[in-house]
Design a protein around this motif. Structure first.
Motif, short mmCIF file in Angstrom:
data_model
loop_
_atom_site.label_atom_id
_atom_site.label_comp_id
_atom_site.label_asym_id
_atom_site.label_seq_id
_atom_site.Cartn_x
_atom_site.Cartn_y
_atom_site.Cartn_z
N LEU A 253 27.18 -13.10 -8.52
CA LEU A 253 28.16 -12.48 -7.63
C LEU A 253 27.96 -12.99 -6.20
N THR A 254 29.06 -13.24 -5.51
CA THR A 254 29.03 -13.77 -4.15
C THR A 254 29.84 -12.89 -3.22
N VAL A 255 29.27 -12.53 -2.08
CA VAL A 255 30.00 -11.78 -1.06
C VAL A 255 30.95 -12.73 -0.35
N LEU A 256 32.23 -12.45 -0.42
CA LEU A 256 33.22 -13.29 0.26
C LEU A 256 33.41 -12.88 1.71
N ARG A 257 33.46 -11.57 1.93
CA ARG A 257 33.63 -11.08 3.31
C ARG A 257 33.46 -9.57 3.32
N GLU A 258 33.35 -9.02 4.52
CA GLU A 258 33.35 -7.56 4.66
C GLU A 258 34.80 -7.06 4.71
N MET A 259 35.00 -5.87 4.18
CA MET A 259 36.33 -5.28 4.11
C MET A 259 36.70 -4.64 5.44
#
Length: 282
Positions: free
Chosen positions: A254-260
């Motif tokens: 799993l990869t963090v794409l961005r903060e919401m």
């Protein structure tokens, strides 16, 4: 509200393994066209025991807050633009309000929770919206999701992770999320418990302050050792940090794409993607 929310999540996630019996078939899921269940079995859905009025009051308030704040539905839909969303899972669903924008857009939604009466309130609310045929609920912990691997296009987990065994829960959410699918994840940062503890001291809520201190201690141990210690000294609740969360997610592809957009210092939110299979093989 903080202490009430803590009580309900503590009850719902229980810090114990899922019940060993798998007494109910996945009939409600399969009949709705969602061939989701692992080995065609699932945790019981809504138990026959009536829920506490206090709990129902809480999840009703959560549903109403979601309905009134239209930005929350918009944020979820915008985050998953470009993804074909046929099936959505909400881990620690409460009333299932996080499923609403996806189900209204045509997806099939499944909510899981450890509450005995999971789905009792949610099914009623979805029926009011004319959407009850596209939603189902199952009773399970975050660490034991009774669904087949890669069954969902989107998984939502908002403030469930602090009350679960993080490595196991992350592994399960990654397992049931298809490659290329999206995880909408919200956590408690350490600052959340620092803030709660300070409020407790200022207002004379000593038990709340003590609880926050125990969670902070438990979180420090978890960050240092990678283990959740379960005993009388340490609570089973824990905080997460960005660096450890990214490490735990990466271990599961799993990869963090961005903060919401709703991310903040106390409760950060992340848009996470399960890497496509070809990328995981590299």
């Amino acid at each position: 509200m903080g202490s009430l929310l803590d009580r309900f999540y503590h009850c719902r996630f229980g810090f114990r393994p899922a019940p060993p019996e798998r007494a109910h078939k996945c009939g409600s899921l399969l009949s709705a066209g969602a061939d989701l269940c692992e080995n065609d079995t699932a945790m019981p859905g809504a138990a026959s025991q009536p829920g506490s009025s206090e709990y129902e009051t809480y999840i009703h308030a959560e549903w109403e807050m979601f309905i009134r704040d239209r930005s929350r539905a918009r944020i979820s839909l915008e985050a998953t633009q470009g993804v074909e969303v046929k099936r959505v899972l909400d881990v620690g669903c409460g009333a299932g309000q996080e499923l609403l924008p996806f189900v209204a857009a045509g997806s099939f939604g499944v909510g899981t929770d450890l509450a005995d009466d999971v789905g009792r309130f949610g099914r009623r609310e979805f029926a009011h919206e004319g959407l009850d045929e596209r939603v189902a609920f199952a009773r399970s912990t975050a660490e034991y999701l009774p669904f087949r691997s890669a069954a969902f296009d989107v998984v939502v987990s908002r403030l469930a992770l602090p009350y679960a065994e993080n490595p196991a829960a992350i592994a399960e959410m990654a397992r049931v999320l298809r490659p290329g699918g999206m995880l909408l994840l919200k956590i408690h940062h350490a600052w959340f418990y620092v803030d709660e503890g300070w409020k407790g001291l200022r207002t004379g809520r000593i038990l709340s302050a003590v609880h926050s201190a125990r969670v902070l201690a438990s979180g420090v141990v978890y960050h240092v050792t990678g283990r959740h210690i379960r005993n009388r000294l340490f609570t089973h609740e824990t905080f997460q940090s960005r660096w450890l969360l990214k490490k735990e997610l990466a271990r599961r592809g799993l990869t963090v794409l961005r903060e919401m957009p709703d991310s903040n210092r106390l409760t950060p939110s992340f848009l996470v993607q399960r890497r496509p299979q070809e990328e995981q093989k590299l």
